[in-house]
Structure formats: C-alpha cells, structure tokens
Scaffold this motif. Sequence first.
Motif, PDB file in Angstrom:
ATOM      1  N   LEU A  40       0.839  -1.208   0.000  1.00  0.00           N
ATOM      2  CA  LEU A  40       0.000   0.000   0.000  1.00  0.00           C
ATOM      3  C   LEU A  40       0.872   1.256   0.000  1.00  0.00           C
ATOM      4  O   LEU A  40       0.539   2.258  -0.633  1.00  0.00           O
ATOM      5  N   ARG A  41       1.992   1.194   0.705  1.00  0.00           N
ATOM      6  CA  ARG A  41       2.896   2.350   0.743  1.00  0.00           C
ATOM      7  C   ARG A  41       3.572   2.562  -0.606  1.00  0.00           C
ATOM      8  O   ARG A  41       3.847   3.704  -0.993  1.00  0.00           O
ATOM      9  N   VAL A  42       3.834   1.477  -1.329  1.00  0.00           N
ATOM     10  CA  VAL A  42       4.364   1.611  -2.686  1.00  0.00           C
ATOM     11  C   VAL A  42       3.357   2.345  -3.563  1.00  0.00           C
ATOM     12  O   VAL A  42       3.718   3.237  -4.351  1.00  0.00           O
ATOM     13  N   ASP A  43       2.090   1.991  -3.422  1.00  0.00           N
ATOM     14  CA  ASP A  43       1.037   2.676  -4.186  1.00  0.00           C
ATOM     15  C   ASP A  43       0.981   4.155  -3.829  1.00  0.00           C
ATOM     16  O   ASP A  43       0.835   5.010  -4.710  1.00  0.00           O
ATOM     17  N   ILE A  44       1.115   4.451  -2.548  1.00  0.00           N
ATOM     18  CA  ILE A  44       1.122   5.850  -2.094  1.00  0.00           C
ATOM     19  C   ILE A  44       2.302   6.601  -2.692  1.00  0.00           C
ATOM     20  O   ILE A  44       2.175   7.736  -3.170  1.00  0.00           O
ATOM     21  N   ASP A  45       3.481   5.964  -2.680  1.00  0.00           N
ATOM     22  CA  ASP A  45       4.678   6.608  -3.212  1.00  0.00           C
ATOM     23  C   ASP A  45       4.513   6.961  -4.692  1.00  0.00           C
ATOM     24  O   ASP A  45       4.933   8.039  -5.144  1.00  0.00           O
TER      25      ASP A  45
END
Length: 368
Positions: free
Chosen positions: A278-283
């Motif tokens: 999910l943090r990759v998507d946010i980045d």
Amino acid sequence: MKQTLDIVPLTSWFDTDEAPLIIAGPCSAETEEQLVATAHLLANTGKVNVLRAGIWKPRTRPGEFEGIGSIGLQWLRRAKEETGLPITTEVATAKHVEEALAAGVDILWVGARSTANPFTVQEIADALRGVDVPVMVKNPVNPDLSLWLGALERVNRAGIKKLAAIHRGFSSYEKTSFRNEPMWDIAIQLKTLVPDLPVINDPSHICGNRELIPYIAQKAFDMDMQGLIIESHIDPAVAWTDAKQQVTPQALYDLLANLTFRHAKSDDPIFEDKLAQLRVDIDKLDDQIIKILSDRMRIVEKIGEYKRDNNVTILQVSRWDEIIHKRTNVAQALKLDKDFTVKLLELIHNESIRKQNEIMNTKPVAEA
C-alpha cells in the motif's frame, strides 16, 4: 533533518513494561487531605503510574491562586509514602528544582510558559546538572517547534538522559472547542526530528473541559504517543484551579478502560507485506502529485510573464474566488474534506503568488 538527543527509553525510568505511562492527579495541591485522598483513589484504579500535582502555579494575572507553595511538597511526599506512586510536579526556577529534589520528587516537568523563555529553561537546566532525574518538557504556549526543541536540548545538555516531551496544545486567536489547539502536525514534526523521544499527551490542557478528554486521549494513542498526563481531583466541582478540565479518579478509570492502546509496529509478516505494498502505491501517487505541481508551476511562470509584459497585477481576486468555489465542489464530490482542500489550495496559491512576484521584479529577456 533528524536531531540527536542523548536519551534513554521511557521504560528505564521505572520498572515498567511497554504499556503507556499514565500520570494523573489534581491540577493543584490545595490541602493535604485533598491531595492524599485523591492519590489513594488514583492508586486504587491500578491504572496510574505517577501522581502529579501543581505546587507552584504560574498564573496569567496576579491575585489568582498561585499554588500552595513548598508545604505542598511534604503532602506529595506523604502521598508517595502511603500509595507507593512516584510523584511529579512543575518547576519554573532553580529554587523549585532544589526544593523538589530535596523532597524526593521523582519526575520534574517544565511548563509551557517556562519553555517559551530560554533564560528560564537554562536556569532550570543549570540547576539539574549532576542530577539523575527524569524531566518532561511541555511545548511552549505559542506554536514554535524550535523553542520546544531548544528547551529539550538545553535540559539534555545538562546531563538529563531521562527526557520526554509533553504535548499540551498551543494558544490560538481562533476560538474553537479546545482550550489549546492540538496542532498535531507540530507534535508529529517533533517525533520525526527526534524519533526516540517519548511524547506524553496532555488532553486536560488541550481540551479545557472533561467531555473532550476521551477523544483527544484516544487520538494521542493513535498518533503513537507514549502516555497521558491527565488532571484528576477527588471533587472537581470545588477545585481551586481548572475545575472544568479535571475528572474524578473513577471517571479516569472508566476513561482509561475504554481507550485502545495501539502498537507502533505489527509482528504479523502478512500485515507488514500488505502495508508495504500500500505504501508503494502511495509513493507512486505522491510522485505523480509532485510532477503535476511542477507542471502547474511552469504554467504559473508563463502567466506571471504575461501579466508583467501587460502591466497587470498579480492578484486577481475574482479568479481566486472561482478556483476556491470550483475546486471545493469537485473535492466534496470526490469525498475530500473541504477544509483540507481549501488549505491545500491556499498553499499552492501562495507559492504561485511568490513565483509570479519574482517574475514581476525581473525584466523581460528582450530588455535585459
């Protein structure tokens, strides 16, 4: 840029586990009976780690109750002996430090008014040299992260390694439901700058009334704060100071029993893998946002040049009103908070004004 403080973990202050530190007690020590009776009731909850009470009370105007004074230290000591609870109080001068330590006070705290004055903080720090005692530093009255960090640094440089910050909110001209605006972003900035620094939340002073305390206390835990300092009085209705924000020991027990303490990290590898994705998507989205903002600013520069060449003012109020109206409508349709949208647009607009102002004060290439 991260700051380095030479501090030890909160769990090393006393023989405690990783549970949050709960500090409670009356705003002011009023009488020996009031303080000791409150202390026993708080100890009986089984949820309080430290007993607090104001001995010296810095008041905004003279003539108000400014604390019972040094005699209250003996009452605190008696409460400690009878309940086994460590004790803490506020100090604002070197003399306060000396008297509190002589009376066996286990933890000292520096108040918001003191934090705002580097001379006062330095006097306290100098009095602490050579002493191994935990010290908590409240944020300054006004929203100034540098003052808060500076006070912590002064105390730390005096040799105090058992150090924590207290987030008690900030004064604001804008009147809201809170006595002091939480301004969580400043507390988050402090935690970001000094990741190992324990931060204790003070919902009593943020709220100014007991009804809001559970909401702020839970939010503090959700924001990864390591404890709470809450004012509790055996009979808040007759308290000599801050009556509206104090709770009874029973009400404090009920409040704490209904809070959810969250962990900073999970031991579940499945959870961590999902969170990482999910943090990759946010980045990726953040990168897109930055790229779009960059593209927008290039157009802003062209607009600035066009206005300069045609001798037109930077600020176009009607255009700004149009942007606010249209974008907030779109944002609400997309379920974005209106206040957040307006703040974001204001930041972008201010940067656009700054860029156009730079361009207005440079000559066109043909004239250079």
